[in-house]
Motif scaffolding. Structure first.
Motif, PDB file in Angstrom:
ATOM      1  N   SER A  65      -5.838 -33.495   4.766  1.00  0.00           N
ATOM      2  CA  SER A  65      -5.717 -34.879   4.294  1.00  0.00           C
ATOM      3  C   SER A  65      -6.729 -35.166   3.197  1.00  0.00           C
ATOM      4  O   SER A  65      -6.408 -35.834   2.209  1.00  0.00           O
ATOM      5  CB  SER A  65      -5.925 -35.862   5.443  1.00  0.00           C
ATOM      6  OG  SER A  65      -4.897 -35.729   6.390  1.00  0.00           O
ATOM      7  N   ALA A  66      -7.948 -34.658   3.349  1.00  0.00           N
ATOM      8  CA  ALA A  66      -8.967 -34.880   2.320  1.00  0.00           C
ATOM      9  C   ALA A  66      -8.565 -34.226   1.007  1.00  0.00           C
ATOM     10  O   ALA A  66      -8.750 -34.816  -0.071  1.00  0.00           O
ATOM     11  CB  ALA A  66     -10.307 -34.333   2.794  1.00  0.00           C
ATOM     12  N   ALA A  67      -7.990 -33.038   1.067  1.00  0.00           N
ATOM     13  CA  ALA A  67      -7.541 -32.367  -0.152  1.00  0.00           C
ATOM     14  C   ALA A  67      -6.390 -33.129  -0.802  1.00  0.00           C
ATOM     15  O   ALA A  67      -6.349 -33.290  -2.027  1.00  0.00           O
ATOM     16  CB  ALA A  67      -7.118 -30.942   0.174  1.00  0.00           C
ATOM     17  N   ILE A 121      -5.723 -36.373  -0.467  1.00  0.00           N
ATOM     18  CA  ILE A 121      -6.236 -37.648  -0.992  1.00  0.00           C
ATOM     19  C   ILE A 121      -6.953 -37.425  -2.317  1.00  0.00           C
ATOM     20  O   ILE A 121      -6.739 -38.161  -3.280  1.00  0.00           O
ATOM     21  CB  ILE A 121      -7.151 -38.331   0.040  1.00  0.00           C
ATOM     22  CG1 ILE A 121      -6.318 -38.839   1.217  1.00  0.00           C
ATOM     23  CG2 ILE A 121      -7.942 -39.471  -0.590  1.00  0.00           C
ATOM     24  CD1 ILE A 121      -7.132 -39.304   2.399  1.00  0.00           C
ATOM     25  N   SER A 122      -7.803 -36.402  -2.371  1.00  0.00           N
ATOM     26  CA  SER A 122      -8.521 -36.150  -3.626  1.00  0.00           C
ATOM     27  C   SER A 122      -7.572 -35.715  -4.735  1.00  0.00           C
ATOM     28  O   SER A 122      -7.813 -36.011  -5.907  1.00  0.00           O
ATOM     29  CB  SER A 122      -9.624 -35.110  -3.412  1.00  0.00           C
ATOM     30  OG  SER A 122      -9.067 -33.878  -3.034  1.00  0.00           O
ATOM     31  N   GLY A 123      -6.497 -35.048  -4.388  1.00  0.00           N
ATOM     32  CA  GLY A 123      -5.507 -34.672  -5.393  1.00  0.00           C
ATOM     33  C   GLY A 123      -4.683 -35.841  -5.892  1.00  0.00           C
ATOM     34  O   GLY A 123      -4.161 -35.816  -7.019  1.00  0.00           O
ATOM     35  N   ILE A 163      -5.864 -38.958  -6.274  1.00  0.00           N
ATOM     36  CA  ILE A 163      -6.694 -39.973  -6.940  1.00  0.00           C
ATOM     37  C   ILE A 163      -6.310 -40.168  -8.409  1.00  0.00           C
ATOM     38  O   ILE A 163      -6.158 -41.314  -8.845  1.00  0.00           O
ATOM     39  CB  ILE A 163      -8.195 -39.653  -6.757  1.00  0.00           C
ATOM     40  CG1 ILE A 163      -8.587 -39.928  -5.313  1.00  0.00           C
ATOM     41  CG2 ILE A 163      -9.059 -40.471  -7.711  1.00  0.00           C
ATOM     42  CD1 ILE A 163     -10.006 -39.547  -4.971  1.00  0.00           C
ATOM     43  N   ILE A 171      -2.027 -42.404  -0.606  1.00  0.00           N
ATOM     44  CA  ILE A 171      -3.419 -42.354  -0.147  1.00  0.00           C
ATOM     45  C   ILE A 171      -3.621 -43.276   1.057  1.00  0.00           C
ATOM     46  O   ILE A 171      -4.247 -42.890   2.044  1.00  0.00           O
ATOM     47  CB  ILE A 171      -4.386 -42.712  -1.292  1.00  0.00           C
ATOM     48  CG1 ILE A 171      -4.408 -41.582  -2.320  1.00  0.00           C
ATOM     49  CG2 ILE A 171      -5.788 -42.974  -0.765  1.00  0.00           C
ATOM     50  CD1 ILE A 171      -5.209 -41.878  -3.559  1.00  0.00           C
TER      51      ILE A 171
END
Length: 79
Positions: free
Chosen positions: A3-5, A7-9, A11, A32
């Protein structure tokens, strides 16, 4: 981590960078928001609901010994 990857992708898409960014920015924000909400639900809400649902019942470890005298407490087990 996944999920963090994700979300950062997302942005740059959520910020509306680049040509046509104004049209794709709402989609990025929605993705997101959904990822954050589902991650919070999985890591916090679901375990909390499980604890509340289980209550404060009698906790004891299940015995693997077939000759255990307490084994007869379990439903469906005949001695």
């Amino acid at each position: 981590m996944t999920s963090a990857a994700m979300i950062s992708g997302m942005i740059p898409m959520a910020l509306g960078l680049g040509e046509g960014g104004a049209q794709s920015a709402p989609l990025g924000r929605a993705v997101i928001g959904g990822l954050i909400a589902s991650t919070v639900a999985t890591l916090a809400v679901l375990p909390a609901m499980f604890v509340v649902g289980e209550g404060k019942g009698r906790w004891r470890s299940a015995s693997l010994d077939p000759d255990d005298p307490q084994l007869s407490d379990h439903p469906g087990v005949t001695s």
